[in-house]
Enzyme design. Sequence first.
Site, short mmCIF file in Angstrom:
data_model
loop_
_atom_site.label_atom_id
_atom_site.label_comp_id
_atom_site.label_asym_id
_atom_site.label_seq_id
_atom_site.Cartn_x
_atom_site.Cartn_y
_atom_site.Cartn_z
CE1 TYR A 1 5.47 2.18 5.14
CE2 TYR A 1 5.76 2.27 2.75
CZ TYR A 1 6.15 1.79 4.00
OH TYR A 1 7.21 0.93 4.10
CE1 TYR B 1 2.59 3.19 -1.00
CE2 TYR B 1 3.41 5.27 -0.15
CZ TYR B 1 2.43 4.32 -0.23
OH TYR B 1 1.25 4.52 0.45
CB ALA C 1 -7.77 2.03 0.53
CG PHE D 1 -18.93 1.51 -2.23
CD1 PHE D 1 -20.20 0.95 -2.20
CD2 PHE D 1 -18.53 2.15 -3.39
CE1 PHE D 1 -21.05 1.02 -3.30
CE2 PHE D 1 -19.36 2.24 -4.50
CZ PHE D 1 -20.63 1.67 -4.45
CB THR E 1 -10.61 -3.61 5.03
OG1 THR E 1 -10.41 -2.46 4.20
CG2 THR E 1 -11.74 -4.46 4.44
N GLY E 2 -8.60 -3.05 7.17
CA GLY E 2 -7.31 -2.41 7.41
C GLY E 2 -7.29 -1.43 8.56
CG PHE E 3 -4.06 1.43 8.83
CD1 PHE E 3 -3.41 0.97 9.96
CD2 PHE E 3 -3.33 1.53 7.65
CE1 PHE E 3 -2.07 0.60 9.93
CE2 PHE E 3 -1.99 1.17 7.61
CZ PHE E 3 -1.36 0.70 8.76
CB THR F 1 -3.44 -3.51 3.19
OG1 THR F 1 -2.62 -2.85 2.21
CG2 THR F 1 -3.04 -3.03 4.58
#
Length: 400
Positions: free
Chosen positions: A226, A236, A140, A74, A51-53, A276
């Site tokens: 990020y 964050y 992630a 996974f 997924t994602g990046f 995301t």
Amino acid sequence: MIIQPRVRGFICLTAHPEGTAQHVKNQIEYVKSKGKIANGPKKVLVVGASTGFGLASRITAAFGSDAATIGVFFEKPAAPGKPATAGWYNSAAFEQEAHAAGLYAKSINGDAFSDEVKAKTIELIKQDLGQIDLVVYSLASPRRTHPKTGVLHSSVLKPIGQPFTDKTVDFHSGVVSDITINPVESEEDIANTVAVMGGEDWKFWMEALKEAGVLAEGVKTVAYSYIGPELTYPIYRNGTIGRAKDDLEATVPVINDILKDINGVSYVSVNKALVTQSSSAIPVVPLYISLLYKVMKEKGIHEGTIEQMQRLFAERLYTADGQIPVDDKGRIRVDDLEMRQDVQEEVAKLWKEATTENLEEISDIVGYRNDFFNLFGFNFPEINYEAETNEVVNVPSITE
């Protein structure tokens, strides 16, 4: 079965196989439209590839420079009457498209934090590719079982030191409200978050791959981070996640030392804020992203995940002169457009103005919502979501 989105908070519990396949195809078409990446990678391992990046990195490597790719993830396969996770369907679609284009693509489904999956991956590289010239680390996960101690570490999304109060949005309803997030209660919670999301596992991967002799001369490895604006710092960059990202960045010189005798090099790429599964879970961030999207789209500089990764590969990791532009801390920056002064000034102004009543007008909450559902294969005009679809889809290289 007929598959519709079923949502609980920031999680979509269902995914659509044809919609996710369309999402993958759209990303492939974008990469192909940009032309080949000169001097791009040829044999690539992506850890966190579904997924994602991570997925966008795999697509960029394969369709931007004809790379053979191995993806580790996974994900949960489908069972009759129960759809698979979006990442499973993404990986199935990617492999099908790659094979149709004559590209090598195989996948390993399992806990990437484990020694077992590392060993299995090394075995596959030795068997099929010999050596790899790029390792993308894009995991992630909310928790990690430490392979050496067996301890289960769980991450927390919290500020450090004092409570944080600011605006947030329920991106489904569009209701803007104030939220207070209490600070982390113990150093142990910070340490657990660093254990899950920091750089240790990236280092373990590079040590294992190096020891096995499967890294090519001049290998590159990149992990993703990020920073964001001061607006999101308390939750964050100055919070528990930020501590983990600091640890990730501090791992770069450690990995460079591991790779120095084969002239390898490691980087952290600081990427743009995007929709995301992970970012949707962080209070404050969905409101910031919906305002950011509005500003960047109006300026004609908006990028999604695939645009970010294509630019990372073409204009940072694999430049024509071989020089990789970095900031004063040695980080690659593809958040440069997001962090432009004019962009941030406009977002800060809109932030002060944002209310439930004016949100649709001053933000791109509709675009945020659409991107969220796209992650799970929904809201694609090409797909008939009222029609029956076969939920049982196999990833070609994985036999269950």
